[in-house]
Design a protein around this motif. Structure first.
Motif, PDB file in Angstrom:
ATOM      1  N   TYR A  84      24.311  10.825   2.517  1.00 25.01           N
ATOM      2  CA  TYR A  84      23.328  10.202   4.291  1.00 25.01           C
ATOM      3  C   TYR A  84      22.335   9.299   3.464  1.00 25.01           C
ATOM      4  CZ  TYR A  84      27.804  11.408   6.564  1.00 25.01           C
ATOM      5  OH  TYR A  84      28.727  11.206   7.146  1.00 25.01           O
ATOM      6  N   LYS A  85      21.593   8.172   4.119  1.00 24.14           N
ATOM      7  CA  LYS A  85      20.236   8.024   3.734  1.00 24.14           C
ATOM      8  C   LYS A  85      20.010   7.463   4.872  1.00 24.14           C
ATOM      9  CE  LYS A  85      21.395   3.544   1.645  1.00 24.14           C
ATOM     10  NZ  LYS A  85      20.352   2.705   0.426  1.00 24.14           N
ATOM     11  N   LYS A  86      18.437   7.527   5.683  1.00 19.81           N
ATOM     12  CA  LYS A  86      17.971   6.705   6.815  1.00 19.81           C
ATOM     13  C   LYS A  86      16.452   5.247   5.626  1.00 19.81           C
ATOM     14  CE  LYS A  86      19.027   7.628  10.682  1.00 19.81           C
ATOM     15  NZ  LYS A  86      20.019   6.975  11.634  1.00 19.81           N
ATOM     16  N   VAL A  87      16.640   4.452   6.023  1.00 22.88           N
ATOM     17  CA  VAL A  87      15.447   3.369   6.017  1.00 22.88           C
ATOM     18  C   VAL A  87      14.289   3.401   6.533  1.00 22.88           C
ATOM     19  CG1 VAL A  87      14.450   1.706   4.334  1.00 22.88           C
ATOM     20  CG2 VAL A  87      16.983   2.665   3.713  1.00 22.88           C
ATOM     21  N   LEU A  88      13.119   3.500   6.296  1.00 18.54           N
ATOM     22  CA  LEU A  88      12.130   3.335   7.368  1.00 18.54           C
ATOM     23  C   LEU A  88      11.024   2.531   7.040  1.00 18.54           C
ATOM     24  CD1 LEU A  88      11.245   7.028   8.746  1.00 18.54           C
ATOM     25  CD2 LEU A  88      12.683   5.764  10.016  1.00 18.54           C
ATOM     26  N   GLU A  89      10.515   1.523   7.781  1.00 20.38           N
ATOM     27  CA  GLU A  89       9.424  -0.297   7.270  1.00 20.38           C
ATOM     28  C   GLU A  89       8.246   0.682   7.958  1.00 20.38           C
ATOM     29  OE1 GLU A  89      11.023  -3.218   8.877  1.00 20.38           O
ATOM     30  OE2 GLU A  89      13.000  -3.174   7.517  1.00 20.38           O
ATOM     31  N   ILE A  90       6.880   0.796   7.301  1.00 18.21           N
ATOM     32  CA  ILE A  90       5.938   0.821   7.219  1.00 18.21           C
ATOM     33  C   ILE A  90       5.093  -1.424   7.847  1.00 18.21           C
ATOM     34  CG2 ILE A  90       3.664   1.534   7.675  1.00 18.21           C
ATOM     35  CD1 ILE A  90       5.196   3.421   5.376  1.00 18.21           C
ATOM     36  N   GLU A  91       4.871  -0.819   9.035  1.00 18.20           N
ATOM     37  CA  GLU A  91       4.368  -2.334   9.031  1.00 18.20           C
ATOM     38  C   GLU A  91       2.584  -2.038   9.592  1.00 18.20           C
ATOM     39  OE1 GLU A  91       4.675  -6.342  12.017  1.00 18.20           O
ATOM     40  OE2 GLU A  91       6.305  -5.412  11.089  1.00 18.20           O
ATOM     41  N   GLY A  92       2.147  -2.539   8.958  1.00 16.88           N
ATOM     42  CA  GLY A  92       0.168  -2.536   9.807  1.00 16.88           C
ATOM     43  C   GLY A  92      -0.432  -2.757   8.508  1.00 16.88           C
ATOM     44  N   VAL A  93      -2.018  -3.398   8.501  1.00 18.85           N
ATOM     45  CA  VAL A  93      -3.060  -4.059   7.714  1.00 18.85           C
ATOM     46  C   VAL A  93      -3.112  -2.391   7.218  1.00 18.85           C
ATOM     47  CG1 VAL A  93      -5.261  -4.739   6.681  1.00 18.85           C
ATOM     48  CG2 VAL A  93      -2.869  -6.153   8.269  1.00 18.85           C
ATOM     49  N   GLY A  94      -2.878  -2.388   5.692  1.00 15.96           N
ATOM     50  CA  GLY A  94      -3.640  -0.670   5.541  1.00 15.96           C
ATOM     51  C   GLY A  94      -2.923   0.278   5.069  1.00 15.96           C
ATOM     52  N   PHE A  95      -1.921   0.318   6.080  1.00 12.10           N
ATOM     53  CA  PHE A  95      -0.258   1.259   6.432  1.00 12.10           C
ATOM     54  C   PHE A  95       0.177   1.462   4.721  1.00 12.10           C
ATOM     55  CE2 PHE A  95      -0.331   1.343  11.212  1.00 12.10           C
ATOM     56  CZ  PHE A  95      -1.849   1.725  11.371  1.00 12.10           C
ATOM     57  N   ARG A  96       0.219   2.320   4.462  1.00 11.09           N
ATOM     58  CA  ARG A  96       1.421   2.536   3.119  1.00 11.09           C
ATOM     59  C   ARG A  96       2.163   4.103   3.079  1.00 11.09           C
ATOM     60  NH1 ARG A  96      -4.557   2.912   1.741  1.00 11.09           N
ATOM     61  NH2 ARG A  96      -4.641   5.181   0.586  1.00 11.09           N
ATOM     62  N   ALA A  97       2.460   4.775   2.014  1.00 11.46           N
ATOM     63  CA  ALA A  97       2.705   5.375   1.942  1.00 11.46           C
ATOM     64  C   ALA A  97       3.123   6.417   0.428  1.00 11.46           C
ATOM     65  CB  ALA A  97       4.883   5.951   2.570  1.00 11.46           C
ATOM     66  N   THR A  98       2.970   7.084  -0.438  1.00  8.16           N
ATOM     67  CA  THR A  98       2.980   8.097  -1.513  1.00  8.16           C
ATOM     68  C   THR A  98       3.754   8.839  -1.623  1.00  8.16           C
ATOM     69  OG1 THR A  98       0.772   9.025  -1.387  1.00  8.16           O
ATOM     70  CG2 THR A  98       0.402   6.378  -1.692  1.00  8.16           C
ATOM     71  N   LYS A  99       4.310   9.436  -2.627  1.00 10.62           N
ATOM     72  CA  LYS A  99       3.855  10.269  -3.202  1.00 10.62           C
ATOM     73  C   LYS A  99       3.436  11.444  -3.895  1.00 10.62           C
ATOM     74  CE  LYS A  99       9.146  11.557  -4.307  1.00 10.62           C
ATOM     75  NZ  LYS A  99      10.133  11.973  -4.290  1.00 10.62           N
TER      76      LYS A  99
END
Length: 195
Positions: A84-99
């Motif tokens: 299974y998988k779920k996908v999330l979107e990030i919206e916003g200037v400067g918002f980000r995700a890293t591992k």
């Protein structure tokens, strides 16, 4: 009969289902192994690669458990075979995700980074949506409930706000937008101004 409960579950190639006498079900597949204990009243029948769930009586309790049990077993079979998988979107200037190793690190406009430890059996992927150019987080796992729980925990860190839509949302989620406050044009009004 319950429409969901009586629906047969096709066991894919490479998936092994073991039924215990106390209601325990263990499903092994290419993605991993899942085990769960069900109400012992429910009977599981495997014949010609097809699993069916049977209930002993038509009582209200057994009717309720029939469809639930069948759905949970079906989710286990799907989880160990395709996942299974779920996908999330990030919206916003400067918002980000890293591992960082297995951890997910979010930058959401706070004064600090937000590290998130994965739940057991969860794997994170970080990328970018080609169409919208937004950062996306993909949550992969074999247990449907755990994948959904992990997605909810991440979304809760910064739910989408209704004015600019900034925040974390599920892919395809529609966020109801509100109009911002509109000031009076020209600055002329009945209020007392500062001299």
């Amino acid at each position: 009969m319950s429409r969901i409960g009586k629906a047969p579950i096709t066991i894919p190639a490479g998936v092994d289902v073991q039924i215990a006498t106390d209601g325990g079900v263990t499903v092994k597949g290419p993605k991993g192994t899942l085990s769960r204990r069900f109400q012992p009243d429910m009977a599981f029948v495997i014949q010609d690669g097809v699993l069916t769930v049977q209930r002993p009586t038509d009582s209200k309790t057994h009717r309720a458990l029939h469809g639930l049990t069948r759905s949970l077993v079906s989710n286990m079979v799907t989880g160990v075979s395709t996942g299974y998988k779920k996908v999330l979107e990030i919206e916003g200037v400067g918002f980000r995700a890293t591992k960082d190793g297995k951890k997910l690190v979010l930058s959401l406009g706070f004064s600090h980074l937000v590290p998130i430890e994965p739940l057991e059996g969860i794997d994170f992927e970080v990328g970018q949506d080609n169409a919208t150019r937004r950062p996306v987080i993909t949550i992969n796992g074999i247990d449907k409930e755990v994948v959904g729980q992990q997605a909810a925990v991440i979304r809760k860190m910064k739910p989408p706000e209704p004015y600019k839509g900034k925040g974390i949302r599920y892919q395809g989620e529609i966020v109801r937008r509100k109009a911002g406050k509109s000031g009076k044009a020209g600055g002329k009004g009945g209020g007392k101004g500062k001299k």
